[in-house]
Design an enzyme around this catalytic site. Sequence first.
Site, mmCIF file in Angstrom:
data_model
loop_
_atom_site.group_PDB
_atom_site.id
_atom_site.type_symbol
_atom_site.label_atom_id
_atom_site.label_comp_id
_atom_site.label_asym_id
_atom_site.label_seq_id
_atom_site.Cartn_x
_atom_site.Cartn_y
_atom_site.Cartn_z
ATOM 1 N N ARG A 26 -15.318 34.845 -12.595
ATOM 2 C CA ARG A 26 -15.782 34.786 -13.931
ATOM 3 C C ARG A 26 -17.165 36.007 -14.450
ATOM 4 O O ARG A 26 -17.350 36.072 -15.442
ATOM 5 C CB ARG A 26 -16.867 33.428 -14.050
ATOM 6 C CG ARG A 26 -16.065 32.046 -14.023
ATOM 7 C CD ARG A 26 -16.783 30.949 -13.749
ATOM 8 N NE ARG A 26 -16.872 30.567 -12.232
ATOM 9 C CZ ARG A 26 -17.447 29.591 -11.753
ATOM 10 N NH1 ARG A 26 -18.289 28.844 -12.397
ATOM 11 N NH2 ARG A 26 -17.787 29.572 -10.501
ATOM 12 N N GLN A 56 -12.329 35.563 5.742
ATOM 13 C CA GLN A 56 -11.540 34.357 5.195
ATOM 14 C C GLN A 56 -10.362 35.031 4.399
ATOM 15 O O GLN A 56 -10.286 35.970 3.556
ATOM 16 C CB GLN A 56 -12.258 33.558 4.132
ATOM 17 C CG GLN A 56 -11.624 32.383 3.668
ATOM 18 C CD GLN A 56 -12.541 31.804 2.454
ATOM 19 O OE1 GLN A 56 -13.211 32.607 1.749
ATOM 20 N NE2 GLN A 56 -11.897 30.483 1.913
ATOM 21 N N ASN A 83 -25.864 20.302 -7.187
ATOM 22 C CA ASN A 83 -26.128 20.816 -5.721
ATOM 23 C C ASN A 83 -26.346 22.332 -5.908
ATOM 24 O O ASN A 83 -25.738 23.061 -6.713
ATOM 25 C CB ASN A 83 -24.493 20.547 -5.173
ATOM 26 C CG ASN A 83 -24.184 21.287 -4.046
ATOM 27 O OD1 ASN A 83 -25.175 21.392 -3.245
ATOM 28 N ND2 ASN A 83 -23.158 21.400 -3.691
HETATM 29 C C1 UD1 Z 1 -20.375 25.665 -5.705
HETATM 30 C C2 UD1 Z 1 -20.398 24.199 -5.209
HETATM 31 C C3 UD1 Z 1 -21.183 23.350 -6.267
HETATM 32 C C4 UD1 Z 1 -22.504 24.042 -6.407
HETATM 33 C C5 UD1 Z 1 -22.525 25.437 -6.764
HETATM 34 C C6 UD1 Z 1 -24.046 26.015 -6.547
HETATM 35 C C7 UD1 Z 1 -18.236 23.711 -3.953
HETATM 36 C C8 UD1 Z 1 -17.132 23.241 -4.024
HETATM 37 N N1 UD1 Z 1 -19.135 23.907 -5.185
HETATM 38 O O1 UD1 Z 1 -19.614 25.959 -6.831
HETATM 39 O O2 UD1 Z 1 -21.449 22.049 -5.806
HETATM 40 O O3 UD1 Z 1 -23.289 23.475 -7.412
HETATM 41 O O4 UD1 Z 1 -21.900 26.037 -5.722
HETATM 42 O O5 UD1 Z 1 -24.145 27.166 -6.844
HETATM 43 O O6 UD1 Z 1 -18.918 24.112 -2.867
HETATM 44 N N2 UD1 Z 1 -16.976 31.346 -1.497
HETATM 45 C C9 UD1 Z 1 -16.290 31.680 -0.569
HETATM 46 N N3 UD1 Z 1 -14.832 31.443 -0.232
HETATM 47 C C10 UD1 Z 1 -14.157 30.546 -1.009
HETATM 48 C C11 UD1 Z 1 -14.859 30.184 -2.207
HETATM 49 C C12 UD1 Z 1 -16.028 30.522 -2.629
HETATM 50 O O7 UD1 Z 1 -16.928 32.589 0.325
HETATM 51 O O8 UD1 Z 1 -13.107 30.547 -1.180
HETATM 52 C C13 UD1 Z 1 -18.297 31.730 -1.802
HETATM 53 C C14 UD1 Z 1 -18.480 32.715 -2.946
HETATM 54 O O9 UD1 Z 1 -18.313 33.901 -2.782
HETATM 55 C C15 UD1 Z 1 -20.022 32.245 -3.502
HETATM 56 C C16 UD1 Z 1 -20.083 30.759 -2.803
HETATM 57 O O10 UD1 Z 1 -18.932 30.563 -1.798
HETATM 58 O O11 UD1 Z 1 -20.864 32.730 -2.900
HETATM 59 C C17 UD1 Z 1 -19.944 29.628 -3.990
HETATM 60 O O12 UD1 Z 1 -18.772 29.796 -4.556
HETATM 61 P P1 UD1 Z 1 -18.488 29.712 -6.116
HETATM 62 O O13 UD1 Z 1 -16.928 29.671 -6.257
HETATM 63 O O14 UD1 Z 1 -19.520 30.343 -6.898
HETATM 64 O O15 UD1 Z 1 -18.671 28.120 -5.970
HETATM 65 P P2 UD1 Z 1 -19.452 27.048 -7.413
HETATM 66 O O16 UD1 Z 1 -18.357 26.833 -8.373
HETATM 67 O O17 UD1 Z 1 -20.381 27.981 -7.864
HETATM 68 MG MG MG Z 2 -21.413 29.817 -7.503
#
Ligand code: UD1
Ligand code: MG
Length: 461
Positions: free
Chosen positions: A17, A78, A172
């Site tokens: 995004r 990952q 969350n």
């Molecule tokens: C996530 C939460 C959501 C919360 C929000 C808060 C989940 C499923 N959802 O959503 O409930 O309200 O954060 O900001 O957990 N990341 C990885 N590997 C992946 C995917 C993501 O390391 O495969 C990391 C991203 O780099 C990021 C963090 O995890 O720093 C959160 O991921 P993001 O995709 O931003 O999740 P949100 O949609 O924001």
């Molecule tokens: Mg996020």
Amino acid sequence: MNKNIAVVILAAGKGTRMKSSFPKVLHPVLGKAMINYVVESALKLKPFEIIPVLSHQKELVEKHLTDDFGFIFKFAHQKTPLGTGDAVRWAVKHLSENIDTVLILSGDVPLITPELLNNLMNNHRSPVTITTLELENPAGYGRIIRDNKGNILKIVEEKNASEAEKSVKEVNAGLYCFDKTFLLKHIEKLTPNELTKEYYLTEIIDMAVSEGTPISCYTEKEGWRLLGINSRIELATATKYLQDTILKNHMDSGVTIINPERVYIEKDVLIGEDTVIYPDCHISGITKIGKNATIEQGVIIKDSIIHDNVHIKPYCVIENSEIFSNTVIGPFAHLRPETILEEKVKIGNFVETKKARFKKGAKANHLSYIGDALVEENTNIGAGTITCNYDGEKKHFTHIKKNAFIGSNTCLVAPVTIGESAVTGAGSVITKDVPDNSLAVERSEQRIIENWHKIKKRIKK
Ligand code: UD1
Ligand code: MG
């Protein structure tokens, strides 16, 4: 060091995004990469280990973190970003034997403070603790679904939420504290979400609820500290919150900021009492400004030390320099790295300095370039003076001793020394050392040709 605490920082997501070719967590908030804020707060807990989970452009993030903080990390890789749950699956492989508590932070939630993390840890009274905040507009976040007694039932992602669930304003934050044994037992049981095929870390909450494990919750009152950054607009919103807080803290400690809407001041900048900051200033990096200084309109200062009672007139640019008390500079002066101006120095308009030390009371008031130079006490540098410090290959040094007077438009071809109380004639190109108390003039003698207009006519015929 807290021997039993590990901090995991999730930073492997693509950050789609953001629409960027750079990793999301390296995008700066007030000049500093988002992930740096998270690491700085985590370090205050003195954890035994920090495990960033990386994937997308992992070499870039790894190098960035190692350059900024040294070799304190255990990087987890990952392979494909399959969701936050999958990211934690890769992280736990790196946990040391002695760890019993795992704090999970998000690389895209940068405005957290060490106090906030301490509050989360202090609320960790069951095997799993989540962090929540209330948002007027909860769009994009996982919603916290509770039963009518207030017990947490599940966390529903926006994409999976019903209309009723979408109206819930408690969300969350994506920060969690786990007992290691609980985390290890459940992390391998995650299943891909039906809709998105991602492994959600939040599914662990469903597991805890169904097996009757109590869930603790820490709700942060200053919700903006938990804003997640997923887009450029959220980046700007988070930056504004942080900037307002920084400015408020400066004003609370006695700094006048004439128009807080129109200044940029980074987090690590220190400013003393009674200093006045005019609009459109940009103050960044590790900068320290003393008391009772005046920083006028449009001044840019980076990584510099400005002592008490310094007056900086409009539109100066100052980088990696030190300015001692009662010195006046500008308007339109450019202090490049390693400039040192001692007390009561005066640097005027359109003067550029680089690797130059001006001793007490020295002056360069107009239109000069002084680089690789030492200018001693009370010397006066006339308008248009240039140190010719570069011969195309090497830089050379110019030494101007005290009480000297450098005539306007002098070129000082370095290496060269101008003696104590020596004088150079205006327009001279000085290539040899000038002894103490002497005058050096280097220019052809002026000729007078009388009746010039008549002579010119005659020449033309
Ligand atoms: C996530 C939460 C959501 C919360 C929000 C808060 C989940 C499923 N959802 O959503 O409930 O309200 O954060 O900001 O957990 N990341 C990885 N590997 C992946 C995917 C993501 O390391 O495969 C990391 C991203 O780099 C990021 C963090 O995890 O720093 C959160 O991921 P993001 O995709 O931003 O999740 P949100 O949609 O924001
Ligand atoms: Mg996020």
